[in-house]
Design an enzyme around this catalytic site. Structure first.
Site, short mmCIF file in Angstrom:
data_model
loop_
_atom_site.label_atom_id
_atom_site.label_comp_id
_atom_site.label_asym_id
_atom_site.label_seq_id
_atom_site.Cartn_x
_atom_site.Cartn_y
_atom_site.Cartn_z
N THR A 136 -13.93 4.89 4.86
CA THR A 136 -13.41 5.83 5.89
C THR A 136 -14.12 6.63 6.50
O THR A 136 -15.22 6.81 5.68
CB THR A 136 -12.07 6.49 5.31
OG1 THR A 136 -12.50 7.46 4.32
CG2 THR A 136 -11.07 5.51 4.53
N PHE B 293 -14.04 9.93 6.75
CA PHE B 293 -13.88 11.09 5.80
C PHE B 293 -14.69 10.77 4.45
O PHE B 293 -15.54 11.56 4.48
CB PHE B 293 -12.40 11.31 5.49
CG PHE B 293 -12.18 11.87 4.16
CD1 PHE B 293 -12.27 13.32 4.14
CD2 PHE B 293 -11.83 11.16 3.11
CE1 PHE B 293 -11.99 14.03 3.13
CE2 PHE B 293 -11.72 11.89 1.78
CZ PHE B 293 -11.56 13.25 1.82
N GLU C 269 0.77 -1.30 0.08
CA GLU C 269 -0.20 -0.05 0.02
C GLU C 269 0.98 1.22 -0.02
O GLU C 269 1.75 1.46 0.82
CB GLU C 269 -0.88 0.11 1.17
CG GLU C 269 -1.89 1.24 1.12
CD GLU C 269 -2.81 1.26 2.29
OE1 GLU C 269 -2.82 0.43 3.36
OE2 GLU C 269 -3.55 2.07 2.49
N ASP D 206 -11.42 10.75 -4.52
CA ASP D 206 -12.66 11.42 -4.59
C ASP D 206 -12.47 12.57 -5.21
O ASP D 206 -13.08 13.78 -5.01
CB ASP D 206 -13.13 11.86 -2.80
CG ASP D 206 -11.96 12.72 -2.16
OD1 ASP D 206 -10.88 12.62 -2.83
OD2 ASP D 206 -12.37 13.00 -1.17
N ASP E 297 -2.75 11.90 -2.65
CA ASP E 297 -2.82 13.36 -2.67
C ASP E 297 -3.29 13.82 -4.23
O ASP E 297 -2.45 13.53 -5.06
CB ASP E 297 -1.68 14.04 -2.12
CG ASP E 297 -1.15 13.71 -0.71
OD1 ASP E 297 -1.87 14.05 0.26
OD2 ASP E 297 -0.02 13.24 -0.47
N ASP F 162 9.85 7.34 1.02
CA ASP F 162 9.18 7.66 -0.48
C ASP F 162 8.95 6.31 -1.12
O ASP F 162 9.94 5.72 -1.40
CB ASP F 162 10.27 8.45 -1.02
CG ASP F 162 9.76 8.98 -2.61
OD1 ASP F 162 8.53 8.49 -2.90
OD2 ASP F 162 10.18 9.79 -3.19
C1 LIG Z 1 -4.43 11.93 1.26
S1 LIG Z 1 -3.48 11.12 2.12
C2 LIG Z 1 -4.64 9.51 2.24
C3 LIG Z 1 -4.09 8.46 3.32
C4 LIG Z 1 -4.78 7.22 3.20
N1 LIG Z 1 -4.51 6.25 2.00
C5 LIG Z 1 -6.47 7.42 3.33
O1 LIG Z 1 -7.31 6.89 2.25
O2 LIG Z 1 -6.95 8.16 4.43
C6 LIG Z 1 -2.07 10.61 1.19
C7 LIG Z 1 -0.90 10.03 1.83
O3 LIG Z 1 -0.04 9.62 0.97
C8 LIG Z 1 1.44 9.81 1.50
N2 LIG Z 1 2.35 9.93 0.48
C9 LIG Z 1 2.06 10.56 -0.56
N3 LIG Z 1 3.38 10.29 -1.45
C10 LIG Z 1 3.95 9.49 -0.90
C11 LIG Z 1 5.13 8.72 -1.41
N4 LIG Z 1 5.61 9.03 -2.32
N5 LIG Z 1 5.50 7.88 -0.47
C12 LIG Z 1 5.01 7.38 0.82
N6 LIG Z 1 3.89 8.37 1.12
C13 LIG Z 1 3.43 9.14 0.18
C14 LIG Z 1 1.11 11.20 2.11
O4 LIG Z 1 2.08 11.25 3.49
C15 LIG Z 1 -0.32 10.82 2.80
O5 LIG Z 1 -0.25 10.20 4.13
#
Ligand SMILES: C[S@@+](CC[C@H](N)C(=O)[O-])C[C@H]1O[C@@H](n2cnc3c(N)ncnc32)[C@H](O)[C@@H]1O
Length: 243
Positions: A213, A215, A67, A178, A142, A119
């Site tokens: 979720t 949210f 994931e 979304d 994001d 990352d």
């Molecule tokens: C909008 S949040 C969604 C979190 C979760 N999947 C949810 O559905 O609630 C996106 C997450 O992806 C992480 N993220 C973004 N780019 C990433 C990367 N290249 N490697 C690891 N994590 C990453 C961010 O830190 C953030 O916590």
């Protein structure tokens, strides 16, 4: 700008690596900090630019599901709890989220979750062997809504090519968002990837294994939509199935 080397089925490709996240000094609670200090040595895997032996990392041969960006980890923990037969490798950069998932691992005594705090693009490029994953989940990445930030979106052709190459034949890639224009971008990019086959006509229905979720529940009540995409790795002309 950092440069990254990714391996694809068509050979190594060197491309600029634009990060899909910005590291902010988010508040880490005392409980999350404690969890990181005491539990990350047990359930964490350190990033290293070398192939990871996934069965050794989990201590057993079992289907491996990766994931990207698990956030606070509620979905990851729920899915792992409901599917003890599978192993889940969660990748996240933010410490509060890592602490939160570690607390859930402890609370539910989850033996089938491991975390890499790094990352995901670098992890995928260097640590995961081709054709080693049963599935990849990317839930609510994001959206980077401003046009000038679209280059930061994770779901772009080079990464999708890499993701597809890491899936076993019949393995699947499941995305959810979304954000409508990102959903359309995802559909276009996944449909154009020759290693993948859409499991649905266009967008998929939310499968039972992906919990709603908080949210998402709130958003759905306000009339917001969520789009799921489930594409299978297409090998030797086979049409894949989900787990
Ligand atoms: C909008 S949040 C969604 C979190 C979760 N999947 C949810 O559905 O609630 C996106 C997450 O992806 C992480 N993220 C973004 N780019 C990433 C990367 N290249 N490697 C690891 N994590 C990453 C961010 O830190 C953030 O916590």
């Amino acid at each position: 700008m950092a440069h990254d080397t990714a391996t694809s089925v068509s050979g190594p490709v060197t491309r600029p690596h634009i990060r899909s996240f910005v590291l902010r000094q988010g508040r880490v609670s005392n409980a999350q900090r404690r969890a990181v200090e005491t539990l990350l040595p047990r359930f964490g895997i350190a990033y290293a630019p070398a192939l990871l032996d996934l069965d050794a990392a989990f201590g057993r041969p079992a289907p491996k599901i990766l994931e990207i960006g698990f956030g606070m980890g509620e979905t990851t923990a729920q899915i792992a709890l409901a599917h003890a037969q599978n192993d889940y490798l969660g990748i996240e950069v933010h410490t509060p989220g890592v602490g939160s998932l570690l607390r859930l691992i402890e609370a539910h005594a989850l033996a089938n979750v491991r975390i890499i705090q790094h990352d995901a693009v670098e992890v995928l490029s260097h640590m995961i062997a081709p054709e080693s994953l049963s599935a990849i989940h990317v839930f609510f990445p994001d959206p980077w809504p401003k046009k000038r930030h679209h280059k930061r979106r994770l779901i772009q052709p080079p990464l999708v090519r890499l993701l597809a190459s890491l899936l076993l034949p019949r393995g699947y890639l499941h995305l959810a968002t979304d954000w409508e224009d990102y959903a359309l971008q995802m559909l276009e990019v996944l449909s154009a990837e020759s290693q993948l086959v859409n499991s649905a006509q266009g967008f998929a229905a939310r499968p039972a294994y992906r919990p709603l979720t908080k949210f998402e529940t709130r958003g759905l009540k306000l009339g917001h939509r969520v789009w799921d995409l489930i594409f299978s790795r297409n090998a030797a002309g086979q049409r894949g199935k989900h787990l």
